[in-house]
Design a protein around this motif. Structure first.
Motif, PDB file in Angstrom:
ATOM      1  N   ALA B 158     -34.649  45.968   8.462  1.00 26.79           N
ATOM      2  CA  ALA B 158     -35.085  46.758   9.160  1.00 26.79           C
ATOM      3  C   ALA B 158     -36.283  46.203   7.633  1.00 26.79           C
ATOM      4  N   GLY B 159     -37.451  46.362   7.521  1.00 31.01           N
ATOM      5  CA  GLY B 159     -38.422  45.885   6.499  1.00 31.01           C
ATOM      6  C   GLY B 159     -38.366  44.890   5.463  1.00 31.01           C
ATOM      7  N   ARG B 160     -37.307  43.943   5.760  1.00 31.21           N
ATOM      8  CA  ARG B 160     -36.821  43.107   5.516  1.00 31.21           C
ATOM      9  C   ARG B 160     -37.691  41.687   5.284  1.00 31.21           C
ATOM     10  N   THR B 161     -38.366  41.336   4.431  1.00 30.61           N
ATOM     11  CA  THR B 161     -39.529  40.033   4.953  1.00 30.61           C
ATOM     12  C   THR B 161     -38.825  38.852   5.272  1.00 30.61           C
ATOM     13  N   LEU B 162     -39.576  38.232   6.377  1.00 27.01           N
ATOM     14  CA  LEU B 162     -38.962  37.307   6.719  1.00 27.01           C
ATOM     15  C   LEU B 162     -40.054  35.712   6.605  1.00 27.01           C
ATOM     16  N   GLU B 163     -38.782  34.599   6.222  1.00 25.46           N
ATOM     17  CA  GLU B 163     -39.595  33.417   5.747  1.00 25.46           C
ATOM     18  C   GLU B 163     -39.283  32.680   6.602  1.00 25.46           C
ATOM     19  N   ILE B 164     -39.943  31.458   6.827  1.00 25.51           N
ATOM     20  CA  ILE B 164     -39.666  30.016   7.651  1.00 25.51           C
ATOM     21  C   ILE B 164     -40.318  29.314   7.160  1.00 25.51           C
ATOM     22  N   ASP B 165     -39.916  28.286   6.763  1.00 23.29           N
ATOM     23  CA  ASP B 165     -40.552  27.065   6.196  1.00 23.29           C
ATOM     24  C   ASP B 165     -41.029  25.482   7.197  1.00 23.29           C
ATOM     25  N   VAL B 166     -42.085  25.674   6.994  1.00 25.71           N
ATOM     26  CA  VAL B 166     -42.975  25.017   8.083  1.00 25.71           C
ATOM     27  C   VAL B 166     -43.052  23.455   7.680  1.00 25.71           C
TER      28      VAL B 166
END
Lengths: 234, 369
Positions: B158-166
């Protein structure tokens, strides 16, 4: 002992037969290319004979137990240029099975003192050694584990008279302890001081054999040249 | 064991005191200093990328250079002298393997310390994140007007950043947009974010969300979701970079036995070059396999795909460039990254066997070789 195969095969040694007992020194004499180094390599076990057999300490030469009881001084000894004198002798002591740091330190010091190497050279790298210093160090490295057999290739080559005398004293000490010595030399003083018996080799064959005093009885030249010429010139 | 330690320390001393090592150390420091001249607007990422690339090059050089020591021993007569001593030949060769491998590992750690220290001094601080990979649905695409794409989130965090490479997929569009607007919804909450059309997009999903839906609002572009991960700030950036250096050292050290193996029959330079090339193949292994699959060549070059596959098969699994790229993106390798070096360690152990065993000719002659 044959090098190579087929038409290019060279027979380096033929029909050599000798025994060496504890407390004895056998000299290998002869001109360049006569087979002295090949004989030494066979005794050390770094070459295997193509015919016949070489037995040291009751078994085939070159097996681990025999190597551990042998000390070898090669002709060119400045080979571990990156190490200091003390480090080199310590390395040989470790590889030849001298156990315990204190015991090793004692033996290393004793060996370095015995060959008369100046204390400042102990900490100096071998790359800066003169030929004579390297030879003394090689002797210390070969002697540090108190071997039963010392094999020396031209041991006094490059040594000053004092260095030669110290080395010969060390060989005397080794023999009195019951150790055997096999050495090749071109130097009459070394041969007469160190050896009881000698094999004179020419073109891979033993041409003269016997007590050195007998061989040199009627030869008053300052070198071994007369002895080496005798086989080919009668 | 004592013999192995003595022989290994002899090789280490000889290597460390050699001219090549001194020259290499000076060049490493100069190359590292040159990275400071790079114009870095990426929060230290470019500095880390360049510094770790320099480190990778030098660590690899040390591993293969120290591994190819046997020919010099042969020429100098040391090998014949050592062969007259008690230790068997395989121990002499294993000592070279151990010396080269341990040198690569220690150099990796010290180099990581140097790169990290330099980056911290130059930048003041480095915002590195540890990351946990997240599986994406197959062929995950975002297209304007299409149904939202759901990304499942693993529990916790919870509260952790989600990072997605597009990555953008251009389909005959003129002047496609550089930036995109993406709507998201998760656990009953909604929002939008703007991001570059190529690169990572970041958001913090609401607590308790077990999935997040993404929809593209920008027209004239489609996006492919390449990779996703969950981020957490790294405890200590310096420790993270030293850890990266250690991993690089372990990966580069994998070719030390190959250098020893090749050097048994060739010169030191040939052995070093062969091992370095193999490491390069290992670092690009998956690219080579992909290239082999895409190659359709006829004629006399028809063997090329098979050759690529063989080279990739022989080379170690050494994702050196991946690790460096990750650090360049300010992503620190977590503890789980240790798994990356396991195949390399296995490779080291397996290739050390042929590097050390006596040659059949030596066995038949019975000499200590």
């Amino acid at each position: 002992m044959t090098y190579g195969r087929g038409p290019r095969a060279v027979e380096a040694l033929k029909g050599i037969d000798f025994e060496l007992c504890g407390g004895e020194c056998l000299g290998l004499l002869g001109p360049n290319g006569s087979g002295k180094s090949t004989t030494i390599k066979l005794v050390l076990g770094t070459l295997r004979p193509t015919g016949g057999s070489v037995v040291t300490f009751g078994g085939p030469a070159g097996r681990r137990a025999a190597r551990a009881r042998t000390g070898y001084v090669p002709e060119e000894a400045r080979r571990f240029g990156a190490l200091t004198g003390r480090e080199t002798v310590d390395l040989f002591a470790r590889l030849q099975g001298v156990r315990g740091r204190a015991e090793r330190a004692r033996r290393v010091q004793e060996a370095l003192e015995a060959v008369g190497l100046a204390r400042e050279a102990w900490r100096q790298r071998l790359a800066g050694y003169s030929r004579g210093m390297a030879r003394r160090l090689a002797m210390a490295a070969a002697w540090v584990h108190e071997p039963d057999l010392l094999v020396l290739d031209e041991p006094t080559s490059g040594l000053d008279p004092l260095g030669s005398e110290e080395l010969l004293s060390l060989l005397d000490r080794h023999r009195k302890r019951g150790g055997a010595i096999l050495l090749s030399t071109h130097d009459r003083v070394t041969a007469t001081r160190a050896c009881d018996r000698a094999l004179v080799l020419a073109e891979g064959e033993v041409v003269l054999e016997g007590a050195l005093d007998d061989l040199l009885a009627d030869d008053d030249s300052p070198s071994l040249i007369g002895l080496m010429r005798r086989p080919s010139h009668g | 064991m004592a013999e192995l330690v003595a022989l290994t320390s002899r090789h280490l001393r000889a290597t460390l005191r050699g001219r090549a090592t001194r020259a290499g150390a000076v060049l490493f420091v100069l190359a590292l200093a040159a990275t400071l001249l790079l114009p870095d607007a990426s929060g230290g990422g470019l500095l880390l990328l360049a510094g770790l690339l320099v480190l990778t090059f030098f660590v690899s050089g040390f591993a293969v250079g120290a591994g190819a020591a046997l020919p010099e021993d042969r020429v100098a007569g040391r090998e014949a002298w050592l062969a007259s001593l008690a230790p068997p030949g395989w121990k002499r060769r294993l000592a070279v393997v151990l010396a080269a491998w341990s040198l690569a590992v220690v150099m990796g750690v010290l180099g990581g310390l140097a790169v990290g220290g330099l980056a911290l001094i130059a930048r003041g601080d480095l915002a590195l994140d540890t990351h946990e990979p997240i599986a994406l649905p197959e062929r995950a695409l975002l297209a304007p007007g299409a149904a939202p794409t759901a990304v499942a989130l693993p529990p916790g965090g919870a509260g952790r950043t989600l990072e997605i490479d597009v990555k953008p997929l251009y389909r005959l569009q003129r002047a496609p947009p550089d930036r995109v607007r993406i709507a998201w919804s998760a656990a009953g909450q909604r929002g939008t974010l703007e991001a570059s059309a190529r690169g990572p997009l970041r958001l913090v999903p609401p607590a308790g969300a077990n999935s997040i839906e993404l929809a593209l609002e920008t027209q004239r572009i489609r996006l492919r979701l390449a990779e996703a991960r969950r981020l957490e700030p790294a405890g200590s950036p310096l420790v993270a970079i030293v850890w990266t250096g250690l991993l690089l050292g372990l990966l580069a050290g994998a070719v030390a036995p190959i250098a020893v193996l090749v050097s048994r029959a060739t010169t030191g330079q040939t052995a070093s070059a062969a091992a370095f090339l193999l490491l390069l193949f290992g670092a690009t292994k998956h690219g080579l396999i992909g290239m082999a699959a895409d190659l359709h060549i006829g004629g006399w070059l028809a063997f090329a795909p098979d050759l690529l596959r063989t080279v990739a098969w022989i080379a170690p699994e050494a994702p050196l460039l991946h690790l460096v790229a990750e650090a360049g993106a300010l992503r620190a390798p977590g503890v789980a990254a240790a798994g990356l070096v396991l195949p390399a360690l296995l490779y080291t152990a397996i290739t050390a066997v042929p590097a050390c065993v006596p040659a059949p000719a030596a066995l038949s002659r019975g000499v200590n070789a």
